[in-house]
Design a protein around this motif. Structure first.
Motif, PDB file in Angstrom:
ATOM      1  N   GLY A 246      -1.655   8.137  -1.692  1.00 25.93           N
ATOM      2  CA  GLY A 246      -3.042   8.321  -2.074  1.00 25.93           C
ATOM      3  C   GLY A 246      -3.614   9.403  -2.516  1.00 25.93           C
ATOM      4  N   THR A 247      -4.073   9.809  -3.293  1.00 26.43           N
ATOM      5  CA  THR A 247      -5.930  10.781  -3.151  1.00 26.43           C
ATOM      6  C   THR A 247      -6.639   9.391  -3.311  1.00 26.43           C
ATOM      7  OG1 THR A 247      -6.110  10.039  -5.837  1.00 26.43           O
ATOM      8  CG2 THR A 247      -4.769  12.170  -4.962  1.00 26.43           C
TER       9      THR A 247
ATOM     10  N   ALA B 233      -3.276  -2.975  -9.193  1.00 28.20           N
ATOM     11  CA  ALA B 233      -4.946  -1.874  -9.108  1.00 28.20           C
ATOM     12  C   ALA B 233      -5.526  -2.223 -10.247  1.00 28.20           C
ATOM     13  CB  ALA B 233      -3.992  -0.421  -8.879  1.00 28.20           C
TER      14      ALA B 233
ATOM     15  N   TRP C 286       0.894  -1.822  -0.052  1.00 25.32           N
ATOM     16  CA  TRP C 286       0.274  -0.066   0.266  1.00 25.32           C
ATOM     17  C   TRP C 286       0.538   1.015   0.226  1.00 25.32           C
ATOM     18  CZ3 TRP C 286      -0.505   4.328   3.307  1.00 25.32           C
ATOM     19  CH2 TRP C 286      -1.812   5.223   3.115  1.00 25.32           C
ATOM     20  N   SER C 287       0.321   2.059  -0.392  1.00 22.87           N
ATOM     21  CA  SER C 287       1.175   3.559  -0.688  1.00 22.87           C
ATOM     22  C   SER C 287       0.083   4.477  -0.991  1.00 22.87           C
ATOM     23  CB  SER C 287       1.846   3.750  -1.813  1.00 22.87           C
ATOM     24  OG  SER C 287       1.343   3.731  -3.126  1.00 22.87           O
TER      25      SER C 287
ATOM     26  N   THR D 181      -9.601  13.046 -11.325  1.00 19.48           N
ATOM     27  CA  THR D 181      -8.737  12.188 -10.803  1.00 19.48           C
ATOM     28  C   THR D 181      -7.979  12.906  -9.252  1.00 19.48           C
ATOM     29  OG1 THR D 181      -7.407  13.110 -11.719  1.00 19.48           O
ATOM     30  CG2 THR D 181      -8.067  11.437 -12.782  1.00 19.48           C
TER      31      THR D 181
ATOM     32  N   ASP E  86      -9.603  -3.089  -6.354  1.00 18.86           N
ATOM     33  CA  ASP E  86      -7.498  -3.115  -5.911  1.00 18.86           C
ATOM     34  C   ASP E  86      -7.024  -4.102  -5.149  1.00 18.86           C
ATOM     35  OD1 ASP E  86      -7.582  -1.864  -8.064  1.00 18.86           O
ATOM     36  OD2 ASP E  86      -6.904   0.198  -7.177  1.00 18.86           O
TER      37      ASP E  86
ATOM     38  N   GLY F  37      -6.318   5.270  -0.552  1.00 18.47           N
ATOM     39  CA  GLY F  37      -5.182   5.905  -0.955  1.00 18.47           C
ATOM     40  C   GLY F  37      -5.232   6.599   0.151  1.00 18.47           C
TER      41      GLY F  37
ATOM     42  N   SER G  21      -6.862   7.118  -6.446  1.00 19.10           N
ATOM     43  CA  SER G  21      -5.863   6.122  -6.195  1.00 19.10           C
ATOM     44  C   SER G  21      -6.334   4.548  -6.583  1.00 19.10           C
ATOM     45  CB  SER G  21      -4.632   6.449  -5.234  1.00 19.10           C
ATOM     46  OG  SER G  21      -4.128   7.502  -5.103  1.00 19.10           O
ATOM     47  N   TYR G  22      -7.030   3.924  -5.528  1.00 20.88           N
ATOM     48  CA  TYR G  22      -7.488   3.184  -5.571  1.00 20.88           C
ATOM     49  C   TYR G  22      -9.175   2.582  -6.288  1.00 20.88           C
ATOM     50  CZ  TYR G  22      -3.491   1.599  -2.847  1.00 20.88           C
ATOM     51  OH  TYR G  22      -2.041   1.397  -3.257  1.00 20.88           O
TER      52      TYR G  22
END
Length: 431
Positions: free
Chosen positions: A162-163, A226, A159-160, A291, A171, A199, A166-167
């Motif tokens: 993000g916004t 993803a 996991w990282s 996005t 996912d 995310g 992001s996922y």
């Protein structure tokens, strides 16, 4: 042999000569001095934890408590990570066991560390239970038993952060819960709108369960999983509509736009403006750009697209001029009316004069543009608005009172709540 209690634990004073410390300052059970690597717990020289207790007893009654089991070596100390039902940790030579699901979800969260007293006292007792005492170390004892029967196979990417886009639903990510030996577990992203949290929160941090569900243990690597892969997205081969623009302020529910996410190779996503009440966000520029963090509140991802097509506003963007007769009631006052005549303010027999008045009401109609519904207009009976080329008329009293409420603005939904304030007209705006 004397016994005292503190924070729900029972401590027993040791034999002589260590018992001489039991009443001295600095040897209070469960306390320490120093910080970091210099922490010293002198109380251990005088006291031993022998059980747990609840409630109070009179000083002359023998304490009643549960004798703790000697479980041998101590498991690892608690840390912020993923724990499952049956996992054990240690603190101050006591052994704690993680509760069953769903309470087990708290076991690795900050604020639930065993035998701590955070802002919410005894919060740890929701997730952990004291099961014994220990001595020495036995290393990790995590019960995420990595049983092959509960394994998802190879591990997806870690996991990282993000916004909120992001996922997507389905996912999968992995999280490392132990490095010696290496142990990893996999999580699956929940469906929209909860996928927006995937995310923003790691599966094992506070809030992670809003977006992630536990899938099982994993081993090895399978690379990225993803689901926003272009191979998995449905592709609209009929072409891409015009690109999203932050300066455009007349997007309507159902309007479609494209959004470029890669120039080489060229890749574009297809988005559609959401229905009321979210439609208002489509015209608020970069704050709700597709996005971005809040983009999914305004735009729904429909897949990918290729090629180009003319703008595809839905309903079709109207470029002509549409008008209706805007009628208002105008009142004029006629003086010196004949007393007793229709509408005259003076009854028969009263003397005539300027105080005898007759109010004459007439309708005056002028052409007015049929515009999109706006929350800046106070609508009245028979006002007309449009959605694309389709026209809607505001109902009469008392229903017209709702015409100015955004909750009742006309939409493309034929059975929407707007029908209580507006009626769909049979004729449409001219091309």
């Amino acid at each position: 042999g004397d016994q005292v209690s503190k924070d729900g634990f029972v401590f027993e004073c040791g034999p002589e000569p260590t018992s001489l410390h039991c009443s001295q300052i600095g040897y209070e059970p469960g306390t320490s001095t120093g910080t970091g690597a210099q922490i010293v717990e002198y109380w251990r020289q005088a006291w031993t934890v022998v059980g747990v207790c609840d409630g109070t007893i009179a000083p002359t009654t023998a304490p009643s408590f549960d004798v703790l089991t000697d479980v041998g070596g101590c498991p690892d100390v608690w840390s912020v990570q993923t724990y499952e039902e049956g996992d054990r940790v240690s603190s101050m030579d006591l052994v704690y066991e993680c509760a069953a699901d769903p309470l087990s979800r708290h076991c690795g969260q900050a604020g639930y560390e065993p035998n701590t007293n955070p802002a919410a006292p005894d919060a740890w007792k929701v997730a952990w239970t004291v099961v014994g005492h220990c001595l020495g170390s036995i290393g990790p004892t995590g019960a995420p038993s990595f049983d092959p029967a509960n394994s998802v196979g190879a591990c997806p990417d870690e996991w990282s952060a993000g916004t909120n886009v992001s996922y997507e639903e389905g996912d999968m990510v992995s999280v490392t819960v132990s490095t010696m030996p290496l142990r990893q577990v996999a999580y699956r992203c929940k469906a929209w709108p909860l996928s927006g949290h995937c995310g923003q929160f790691s599966p094992i941090e506070d809030g992670g369960d809003q977006g992630w569900t536990f899938a099982g243990s994993c081993d090895g690597s399978i690379g990225p999983t993803a689901s926003p892969s272009f191979d998995a997205l449905s592709v609209d081969a009929s072409g891409c509509p015009e690109e999203w623009s932050a300066s455009k302020t007349d997007y309507e529910a159902g309007d479609r736009v494209s959004y470029s996410v890669s120039d080489s190779p060229s890749r574009k996503l297809l988005y559609q403006c959401r229905e009321w009440p979210n439609v208002g966000y489509c015209n608020q520029g970069k704050g709700f750009e597709p996005t971005t963090l809040y983009g999914d509140q305004a735009w729904e991802n429909l897949g990918a697209c290729s090629g180009t097509i003319a703008p595809t506003g839905s309903p079709v963007q109207y470029a002509g001029r549409c008008q209706f007769d805007k009628c208002v009631v105008v009142e004029t006052v006629q003086t010196n009316c004949v007393p007793g005549s229709a509408g005259c303010s003076c009854l028969a027999g009263f003397p005539a004069g300027i105080n005898c008045k007759n109010i004459i009401r007439t309708n005056q109609c002028t052409p007015a543009d049929v515009d999109l519904w706006s929350n800046n207009v106070e609508y009245v009976e028979n006002d007309v608005v449009r959605l694309g080329a389709k026209k809607f008329k505001c109902r009469g009293w008392p229903d017209f009172l709702w015409c100015s409420s955004e909750a009742y603005r006309p939409t493309i939904d034929d059975d929407g709540i707007w029908t209580q304030a507006w009626t769909a007209m049979t004729d449409v705006c001219p091309p």
